[in-house]
Design an enzyme around this catalytic site. Sequence first.
Site: not given
Ligand code: GLN
Length: 264
Positions: A94, A128, A208
């Site tokens: 990520c 999101r 993740h």
């Molecule tokens: N800040 C980055 C985003 O929101 C990565 C988020 C994360 O590592 N889960 O895309």
Amino acid sequence: MRKIKICHLYPDAMNLYGDVGNIIAIKKRCEWRGFECEIIDVKVGDRVNFNDVDIIFMGGGQDRGQMTVAKDLVKKGKQIREAVESDMAVLTICGGYQLFGKYFKTTEGEEIPGIGIFDAFTEASNQRMIGNVLVDCRRTTSHWSNMHKFSLLEKMHASLVGFENHSGKTILGPAAYPLGHVIKGYGNDGKGTLEGCQYRNAFGTYLHGSLLPKNPWFADHLIILGLRHRYGSDFELPELNDDIEIMAHNAARDRVYTARVDHI
Ligand code: GLN
């Protein structure tokens, strides 16, 4: 005793959703086979000899965590690029994945520089992207010369299961190759098509979970890359009894398969 060395970049600032579980999975799968696995935690400002590292790992992080580490990562960028060209293995998750691309642009328009391992860039969005993910890697692993000879990959349908939570949309460039094709989930750019990226032995993904405990075929791929980086290309990896891991993976996979595909 045979060993591999893992450089864990910024475990303090970049460890969302238990991404450190990936390090634990690699370490245990080495130790169960009688190999040593040395972990080098690297914080901002630490010096690293990447010539003596077999695997780099960098987890996910909030935008502010990425800003905290980005300048230091760029300082290490030339050494990391050279190590990737000498077939060191890399796993980035990520936010870490995003910073191994060219840049990550925040919603405020600030461009956080990456180190350009992947021909890709990321721009934050007001969407999101959260949820379980199922990725098909049958086509994208077909050219992996270091793939295991035994059937762990097949027993897990050459798929990856995981969880994503990102606002960033990653666009792959012409020289980039995806890690897999999305069966369920948003993937790199929210369109539910391609997931992750790979270049030589470097891998980036939005998964993740943490990723590797439920995807041991991929954990073993990284381990064998690390061992061959240190001991040569004919090094083989003894099998483990992965009955429990296979059940866990396939249960997660089947749960996603039966779930409605509700965003595309
Ligand atoms: N800040 C980055 C985003 O929101 C990565 C988020 C994360 O590592 N889960 O895309």
